[in-house]
Design a protein around this motif. Structure first.
Motif, PDB file in Angstrom:
ATOM      1  N   UNK A 211       0.775  -1.585  -0.302  1.00 50.89           N
ATOM      2  CA  UNK A 211       0.449  -0.094   0.172  1.00 50.89           C
ATOM      3  C   UNK A 211       0.932   1.342  -0.176  1.00 50.89           C
ATOM      4  N   UNK A 212       1.785   1.112  -0.245  1.00 48.92           N
ATOM      5  CA  UNK A 212       3.421   2.046   0.382  1.00 48.92           C
ATOM      6  C   UNK A 212       3.912   2.749  -0.895  1.00 48.92           C
ATOM      7  N   UNK A 213       3.358   1.658  -2.079  1.00 43.26           N
ATOM      8  CA  UNK A 213       3.749   2.024  -3.349  1.00 43.26           C
ATOM      9  C   UNK A 213       3.968   3.273  -4.026  1.00 43.26           C
ATOM     10  N   UNK A 214       2.923   4.253  -3.616  1.00 41.46           N
ATOM     11  CA  UNK A 214       2.728   5.595  -4.149  1.00 41.46           C
ATOM     12  C   UNK A 214       2.260   6.395  -2.980  1.00 41.46           C
ATOM     13  N   UNK A 215       3.352   6.152  -1.875  1.00 42.84           N
ATOM     14  CA  UNK A 215       3.290   6.869  -0.491  1.00 42.84           C
ATOM     15  C   UNK A 215       2.066   6.681  -0.203  1.00 42.84           C
ATOM     16  N   UNK A 216       1.764   7.731   0.841  1.00 42.11           N
ATOM     17  CA  UNK A 216      -0.003   8.308   1.124  1.00 42.11           C
ATOM     18  C   UNK A 216      -1.068   8.187   0.365  1.00 42.11           C
ATOM     19  N   UNK A 217      -1.296   8.417  -0.785  1.00 43.49           N
ATOM     20  CA  UNK A 217      -1.457   9.388  -2.198  1.00 43.49           C
ATOM     21  C   UNK A 217      -3.355   7.934  -2.487  1.00 43.49           C
ATOM     22  N   UNK A 218      -2.884   6.705  -1.501  1.00 43.15           N
ATOM     23  CA  UNK A 218      -4.281   6.188  -1.340  1.00 43.15           C
ATOM     24  C   UNK A 218      -4.567   4.949  -3.096  1.00 43.15           C
ATOM     25  N   UNK A 219      -3.894   5.367  -3.842  1.00 40.02           N
ATOM     26  CA  UNK A 219      -3.516   4.241  -4.979  1.00 40.02           C
ATOM     27  C   UNK A 219      -2.611   2.941  -4.713  1.00 40.02           C
ATOM     28  N   UNK A 220      -3.930   2.178  -5.283  1.00 42.99           N
ATOM     29  CA  UNK A 220      -2.882   0.733  -5.021  1.00 42.99           C
ATOM     30  C   UNK A 220      -2.505   0.272  -6.261  1.00 42.99           C
ATOM     31  N   UNK A 221      -1.565  -1.019  -6.771  1.00 42.79           N
ATOM     32  CA  UNK A 221      -1.787  -0.811  -7.973  1.00 42.79           C
ATOM     33  C   UNK A 221      -1.261  -2.754  -7.964  1.00 42.79           C
ATOM     34  N   UNK A 222      -1.735  -3.498  -8.836  1.00 43.58           N
ATOM     35  CA  UNK A 222      -1.525  -4.667  -8.669  1.00 43.58           C
ATOM     36  C   UNK A 222      -1.457  -5.711 -10.690  1.00 43.58           C
ATOM     37  N   UNK A 223      -1.163  -6.526 -10.440  1.00 42.60           N
ATOM     38  CA  UNK A 223      -0.708  -7.637 -11.973  1.00 42.60           C
ATOM     39  C   UNK A 223      -1.174  -8.683 -11.842  1.00 42.60           C
ATOM     40  N   UNK A 224      -1.932  -8.542 -12.654  1.00 42.67           N
ATOM     41  CA  UNK A 224      -2.909 -10.216 -12.762  1.00 42.67           C
ATOM     42  C   UNK A 224      -2.115 -11.028 -14.185  1.00 42.67           C
ATOM     43  N   UNK A 225      -2.368 -12.391 -14.476  1.00 43.01           N
ATOM     44  CA  UNK A 225      -2.813 -12.694 -15.582  1.00 43.01           C
ATOM     45  C   UNK A 225      -3.572 -14.305 -15.613  1.00 43.01           C
ATOM     46  N   UNK A 226      -3.762 -14.497 -16.468  1.00 46.09           N
ATOM     47  CA  UNK A 226      -4.685 -15.689 -17.022  1.00 46.09           C
ATOM     48  C   UNK A 226      -4.118 -16.754 -18.073  1.00 46.09           C
ATOM     49  N   UNK A 227      -3.804 -17.960 -17.520  1.00 45.65           N
ATOM     50  CA  UNK A 227      -4.021 -19.136 -19.346  1.00 45.65           C
ATOM     51  C   UNK A 227      -5.488 -20.361 -18.657  1.00 45.65           C
ATOM     52  N   UNK A 228      -6.082 -20.259 -19.902  1.00 44.84           N
ATOM     53  CA  UNK A 228      -6.890 -20.514 -20.003  1.00 44.84           C
ATOM     54  C   UNK A 228      -6.964 -22.016 -21.298  1.00 44.84           C
ATOM     55  N   UNK A 229      -7.861 -22.599 -21.506  1.00 46.52           N
ATOM     56  CA  UNK A 229      -8.041 -22.744 -22.426  1.00 46.52           C
ATOM     57  C   UNK A 229      -9.729 -23.973 -22.186  1.00 46.52           C
ATOM     58  N   UNK A 230     -10.281 -23.524 -23.586  1.00 47.94           N
ATOM     59  CA  UNK A 230     -12.181 -24.040 -24.074  1.00 47.94           C
ATOM     60  C   UNK A 230     -11.269 -24.265 -24.728  1.00 47.94           C
ATOM     61  N   UNK A 231     -12.326 -26.221 -24.634  1.00 43.19           N
ATOM     62  CA  UNK A 231     -12.943 -27.428 -24.967  1.00 43.19           C
ATOM     63  C   UNK A 231     -14.228 -26.985 -25.839  1.00 43.19           C
ATOM     64  N   UNK A 232     -13.780 -27.884 -26.337  1.00 44.74           N
ATOM     65  CA  UNK A 232     -15.714 -27.841 -27.435  1.00 44.74           C
ATOM     66  C   UNK A 232     -15.769 -29.532 -27.928  1.00 44.74           C
ATOM     67  N   UNK A 233     -17.552 -29.925 -27.868  1.00 41.89           N
ATOM     68  CA  UNK A 233     -18.490 -31.160 -28.254  1.00 41.89           C
ATOM     69  C   UNK A 233     -18.530 -30.828 -29.476  1.00 41.89           C
ATOM     70  N   UNK A 234     -19.392 -31.114 -30.443  1.00 43.55           N
ATOM     71  CA  UNK A 234     -20.399 -30.746 -31.806  1.00 43.55           C
ATOM     72  C   UNK A 234     -21.171 -30.037 -31.593  1.00 43.55           C
ATOM     73  N   UNK A 235     -21.474 -29.472 -32.240  1.00 41.72           N
ATOM     74  CA  UNK A 235     -22.583 -28.394 -32.682  1.00 41.72           C
ATOM     75  C   UNK A 235     -23.775 -29.888 -33.147  1.00 41.72           C
ATOM     76  N   UNK A 236     -25.025 -28.843 -33.541  1.00 48.01           N
ATOM     77  CA  UNK A 236     -26.214 -29.392 -34.386  1.00 48.01           C
ATOM     78  C   UNK A 236     -26.297 -29.416 -34.929  1.00 48.01           C
TER      79      UNK A 236
END
Length: 330
Positions: A211-236
């Motif tokens: 929380x102190x990364x930007x001093x006392x400004x009240x601004x926070x920061x994060x870094x995030x990520x995701x890796x996913x896989x989508x599987x499918x069957x057969x349509x009509x």
């Protein structure tokens, strides 16, 4: 006499000290504990330059607005039930202009492990039937006057109603105040009402800066990520081709995103890069993109060669506001 005077003075001092001690004890009494209120409501809104869902734009790479409303019931600090409704503006080939989400579930917590298990319904009101330029499927069956009347110029197809639901489970593990990792799992018997089952799994990670990364400004920061896989069957058969008249098997694909976010009070600005390995041809077969063009993106399930850019790399800027009644509206 002097001895009597000194004794009287000492008794008076002892009496005064005892009174002060009594007063101090009374002043230090703890206030009654506030009553536990199990009910809470979370709600918020967002605006973004592109609404991307599992690596694929839902808004034709155009801006989108979103909002949600989520009542919650806390059995205790480690168990929560919730229901919710949310909405996003979209741009689908069948002319549906909004996605309405209705969902509910349970969120139990066990130490550093937080779970989220529930059902999510995706509703797309206002759609019209789209079926190429003729209204006939690959087997020569007529799909109806509405399909033919609302044909897309590029010959792509999409059902009038593509609403569907998924059951899901999520788990997050909080290492410390800075690091969180998670896994997700979603399953549906008919993705976008296509007849093809869908299964999506991913791993996630998030680093929250001190929380102190930007001093006392009240601004926070994060870094995030995701890796996913989508599987499918057969349509009509609605999505069948000459080679596969009974339906096509949608192509499985990987998707990933990474971004940085800045928070201030109830506001969050999230800047993110998103991409997939889905080819332009298979992307067209899956999305029915009304902007797809060309003839070179031929795949077994995309014989027309149309190519779609809806599944490619894109940047997302999202500004959101999130509040809870118990925290922000007291």
């Amino acid at each position: 006499m002097k001895k009597l005077a000194l004794l009287a003075t000492a008794l008076a001092m002892m009496s005064g000290s005892a009174s002060a001690a009594d007063m101090a004890v009374k002043a230090l009494k703890a206030p009654p504990a506030p009553a536990f209120d199990p009910w809470d409501i979370a709600f918020g809104a967002a605006i973004m330059n592109d609404y991307v869902f599992r690596g694929i734009t839902q808004s034709n790479h155009k801006p989108s607005v979103a909002a949600y409303f989520e009542p919650r019931f806390n059995v205790n600090k480690d168990l929560q039930f919730y229901i919710g409704v949310a909405g996003e503006s979209i741009s689908f080939p069948n002319r549906a202009a909004a996605e309405i989400d209705v969902y509910g579930g349970i969120r139990p917590t066990f130490g550093a492990f937080a779970f989220d298990i529930g059902v999510w319904g995706y509703l797309y009101p206002g759609g019209t039937c789209q079926f190429g330029g003729t209204g006939f499927d690959a087997s020569g069956r007529f799909q109806g006057a509405e399909c033919a009347a609302n044909a897309l110029a590029n010959g792509n197809t999409m059902k009038k109603d593509v609403s569907f639901f998924e059951v899901y489970g999520k788990m997050n593990y909080t290492v410390n105040d800075n690091w969180t990792f998670g896994v997700t799992e979603f399953y549906t018997p008919s993705f976008l009402n296509s007849g093809a089952w869908g299964n999506y799994a991913s791993v996630t990670g998030k680093y929250t800066a001190p929380s102190t990364v930007f001093g006392s400004s009240g601004v926070g920061m994060y870094v995030s990520g995701e890796f996913g896989r989508q599987w499918f069957g057969t349509t009509d058969s609605f999505y069948g081709t000459a080679a596969f008249p009974n339906g096509i098997k949608y192509a499985d694909y990987n998707t990933w995103n990474i971004g940085v976010g800045f928070t201030y009070k109830v506001f969050t600005l999230d800047l993110r890069y998103s991409d997939t390995d889905l080819s332009k041809g298979n992307c067209n077969a899956f999305t029915g993109d009304f902007t797809a063009g060309g003839t070179t993106s031929v795949t077994p399930i995309n014989p027309t060669g149309l190519g779609s850019k809806w599944c490619g790399a894109t940047g997302i800027a999202k500004l959101s506001v999130d509040l809870t009644a118990m925290t922000n509206l007291k």
